[in-house]
Design a protein around this motif. Sequence first.
Motif, PDB file in Angstrom:
ATOM      1  N   ALA A 157       0.864  -1.152  -0.183  1.00  0.00           N
ATOM      2  CA  ALA A 157      -0.002  -0.087  -0.033  1.00  0.00           C
ATOM      3  C   ALA A 157       1.016   1.107   0.094  1.00  0.00           C
ATOM      4  CB  ALA A 157      -0.960  -0.154   1.102  1.00  0.00           C
ATOM      5  N   ASP A 158       1.777   1.340   0.735  1.00  0.00           N
ATOM      6  CA  ASP A 158       2.899   2.408   0.781  1.00  0.00           C
ATOM      7  C   ASP A 158       4.244   1.988   1.340  1.00  0.00           C
ATOM      8  OD1 ASP A 158       2.580   1.681   3.384  1.00  0.00           O
ATOM      9  OD2 ASP A 158       0.826   2.826   3.962  1.00  0.00           O
ATOM     10  N   ASP A 159       5.095   2.944   1.562  1.00  0.00           N
ATOM     11  CA  ASP A 159       6.352   2.623   1.948  1.00  0.00           C
ATOM     12  C   ASP A 159       6.669   1.797   3.211  1.00  0.00           C
ATOM     13  OD1 ASP A 159       9.202   2.766   1.723  1.00  0.00           O
ATOM     14  OD2 ASP A 159       9.136   3.727   3.669  1.00  0.00           O
ATOM     15  N   ASP A 160       5.555   2.045   4.250  1.00  0.00           N
ATOM     16  CA  ASP A 160       5.403   1.320   5.354  1.00  0.00           C
ATOM     17  C   ASP A 160       5.138  -0.408   5.053  1.00  0.00           C
ATOM     18  OD1 ASP A 160       5.789   3.184   7.009  1.00  0.00           O
ATOM     19  OD2 ASP A 160       3.887   3.421   7.897  1.00  0.00           O
ATOM     20  N   ALA A 161       4.326  -0.521   4.038  1.00  0.00           N
ATOM     21  CA  ALA A 161       4.064  -1.846   3.510  1.00  0.00           C
ATOM     22  C   ALA A 161       5.152  -2.496   3.097  1.00  0.00           C
ATOM     23  CB  ALA A 161       2.782  -2.030   2.811  1.00  0.00           C
ATOM     24  N   ALA A 162       6.042  -1.924   2.178  1.00  0.00           N
ATOM     25  CA  ALA A 162       7.045  -2.435   1.605  1.00  0.00           C
ATOM     26  C   ALA A 162       8.070  -2.938   2.404  1.00  0.00           C
ATOM     27  CB  ALA A 162       7.439  -1.209   0.368  1.00  0.00           C
ATOM     28  N   ALA A 163       8.216  -1.816   3.545  1.00  0.00           N
ATOM     29  CA  ALA A 163       9.435  -1.954   4.573  1.00  0.00           C
ATOM     30  C   ALA A 163       9.006  -3.257   5.521  1.00  0.00           C
ATOM     31  CB  ALA A 163       9.521  -0.922   5.298  1.00  0.00           C
ATOM     32  N   LEU A 164       7.924  -3.375   5.524  1.00  0.00           N
ATOM     33  CA  LEU A 164       7.157  -4.167   6.316  1.00  0.00           C
ATOM     34  C   LEU A 164       7.417  -5.743   5.644  1.00  0.00           C
ATOM     35  CD1 LEU A 164       5.759  -5.191   9.023  1.00  0.00           C
ATOM     36  CD2 LEU A 164       3.648  -4.910   7.916  1.00  0.00           C
ATOM     37  N   TYR A 165       7.174  -5.919   4.314  1.00  0.00           N
ATOM     38  CA  TYR A 165       7.510  -6.989   3.550  1.00  0.00           C
ATOM     39  C   TYR A 165       8.824  -7.590   3.733  1.00  0.00           C
ATOM     40  CZ  TYR A 165       8.134  -9.906  -0.354  1.00  0.00           C
ATOM     41  OH  TYR A 165       8.687 -11.266  -0.929  1.00  0.00           O
ATOM     42  N   ASP A 166       9.868  -6.569   3.891  1.00  0.00           N
ATOM     43  CA  ASP A 166      11.129  -6.844   3.863  1.00  0.00           C
ATOM     44  C   ASP A 166      11.317  -7.613   5.360  1.00  0.00           C
ATOM     45  OD1 ASP A 166      12.062  -6.573   1.500  1.00  0.00           O
ATOM     46  OD2 ASP A 166      13.054  -4.501   2.064  1.00  0.00           O
ATOM     47  N   LEU A 167      10.818  -7.087   6.256  1.00  0.00           N
ATOM     48  CA  LEU A 167      10.919  -7.503   7.693  1.00  0.00           C
ATOM     49  C   LEU A 167      10.332  -8.881   7.755  1.00  0.00           C
ATOM     50  CD1 LEU A 167      10.045  -4.449  10.086  1.00  0.00           C
ATOM     51  CD2 LEU A 167      12.483  -5.773   9.745  1.00  0.00           C
ATOM     52  N   ASN A 221      10.040 -11.261   5.417  1.00  0.00           N
ATOM     53  CA  ASN A 221      10.589 -12.034   4.443  1.00  0.00           C
ATOM     54  C   ASN A 221      12.051 -11.877   4.476  1.00  0.00           C
ATOM     55  OD1 ASN A 221       8.189 -13.183   2.941  1.00  0.00           O
ATOM     56  ND2 ASN A 221       7.983 -11.172   3.057  1.00  0.00           N
ATOM     57  N   PRO A 222      12.781 -12.151   5.682  1.00  0.00           N
ATOM     58  CA  PRO A 222      14.326 -11.957   5.750  1.00  0.00           C
ATOM     59  C   PRO A 222      15.033 -12.918   4.553  1.00  0.00           C
ATOM     60  CG  PRO A 222      13.439 -13.228   7.692  1.00  0.00           C
ATOM     61  CD  PRO A 222      12.203 -12.713   6.646  1.00  0.00           C
ATOM     62  N   ARG A 224      15.858  -6.754  -3.260  1.00  0.00           N
ATOM     63  CA  ARG A 224      16.933  -7.327  -2.454  1.00  0.00           C
ATOM     64  C   ARG A 224      17.775  -8.097  -2.892  1.00  0.00           C
ATOM     65  NH1 ARG A 224      13.848 -11.125   1.605  1.00  0.00           N
ATOM     66  NH2 ARG A 224      12.644 -12.302  -0.066  1.00  0.00           N
ATOM     67  N   LEU A 225      17.072  -8.943  -4.122  1.00  0.00           N
ATOM     68  CA  LEU A 225      18.063  -9.812  -4.787  1.00  0.00           C
ATOM     69  C   LEU A 225      19.029  -9.258  -5.269  1.00  0.00           C
ATOM     70  CD1 LEU A 225      18.758 -12.890  -5.341  1.00  0.00           C
ATOM     71  CD2 LEU A 225      16.786 -12.494  -7.596  1.00  0.00           C
ATOM     72  N   LEU A 226      18.597  -8.134  -6.278  1.00  0.00           N
ATOM     73  CA  LEU A 226      19.687  -7.620  -7.274  1.00  0.00           C
ATOM     74  C   LEU A 226      20.597  -6.697  -6.252  1.00  0.00           C
ATOM     75  CD1 LEU A 226      17.597  -6.802 -10.363  1.00  0.00           C
ATOM     76  CD2 LEU A 226      18.948  -8.558  -9.898  1.00  0.00           C
ATOM     77  N   HIS A 227      20.047  -5.894  -5.314  1.00  0.00           N
ATOM     78  CA  HIS A 227      20.750  -5.230  -4.450  1.00  0.00           C
ATOM     79  C   HIS A 227      22.100  -6.164  -4.056  1.00  0.00           C
ATOM     80  CE1 HIS A 227      17.657  -2.219  -2.720  1.00  0.00           C
ATOM     81  NE2 HIS A 227      17.868  -2.208  -4.264  1.00  0.00           N
ATOM     82  N   ARG A 228      21.496  -7.376  -3.426  1.00  0.00           N
ATOM     83  CA  ARG A 228      22.819  -8.436  -2.939  1.00  0.00           C
ATOM     84  C   ARG A 228      23.650  -8.819  -4.000  1.00  0.00           C
ATOM     85  NH1 ARG A 228      23.190 -11.760   1.772  1.00  0.00           N
ATOM     86  NH2 ARG A 228      21.350 -10.589   2.649  1.00  0.00           N
ATOM     87  N   ALA A 229      23.181  -9.024  -5.211  1.00  0.00           N
ATOM     88  CA  ALA A 229      24.053  -9.339  -6.361  1.00  0.00           C
ATOM     89  C   ALA A 229      25.270  -8.381  -6.744  1.00  0.00           C
ATOM     90  CB  ALA A 229      23.304  -9.485  -7.795  1.00  0.00           C
TER      91      ALA A 229
END
Length: 243
Positions: A3-13, A15-16, A43-48
């Motif tokens: 929905a927003d940046d909070d939701a996107a940040a929560l996705y990362d939390l 899904n470690p 995150r996958l391409l960041h890590r790459a």
Amino acid sequence: MYADDDAAALYDLLNPWDASDDFYLSYVLAASSVLDVGCGTGRLLHRAREAGHGGRLVGLDPDPAALARARRRADVEWVERTAAGMTWEGEFDLAVMASNVFQVFVADEELRASLAATRAAIVPGGRLVLGTRNPRVRAWEGWNPANPIDVVDHQGRELRVLYQVESVAGDVVTFTETTATRDGRPLRVDRASLRFLDVHEIDTVLGGAGFEVETRYGDWSRGPLTTGSDNIVVVAAAKEPHA
Ligand SMILES: C[S@@+](CC[C@H](N)C(=O)[O-])C[C@H]1O[C@@H](n2cnc3c(N)ncnc32)[C@H](O)[C@@H]1O
């Protein structure tokens, strides 16, 4: 989805980084040009890049909130578009659909068009690597409020995330994800549908799009696929057109 940046940040939390990400990363690092279909927060391409990948990395996702997080790294190309809307022709050695992106293509036509556009984007002989939950394991039966996930978000809020299946219609499971306070006050409800295809159906849709399944695994350690495997992991080769 986000929905927003909070939701996107929560996705990362929620899904470690895990063994599936290591699996996909091993293919990304071995390819010179990579398309991450449904890249989410990137995150996958960041890590790459962090791991020294020096070639072309492109992440595609229709979700602006996810891509806003992905764009924290500017040395990767980020494209806001659906898979079916891609127009690349033979530009990538590898495409990946990590974290079950394959399952978001719920309608037949969207699935067909998404795979066809992915095939067009890959050079003949290139690879598509994807994973999807095994329908025989019926993972959705565990998606209920009895299995909440407690998390502290990036603002320090103590949250509880609850899942509830609304319907199982054929191979499509529709469910809600409720983000709530720890005492159960809902803050946001997101609804999503995922499609669960079996091995035979996966082979058929991939074949129809111009892929040939090379290898199947049942886990992220490259173990064999069995009826009880949680995941169906597929490495498919892009066939020559009209071959
Ligand atoms: C479960 S997330 C996976 C994100 C990322 N691949 C990862 O590993 O974290 C599914 C992603 O698919 C994206 N998505 C949904 N519909 C899509 C479509 N039609 N084409 C491409 N991506 C799509 C969503 O926006 C979301 O970012």
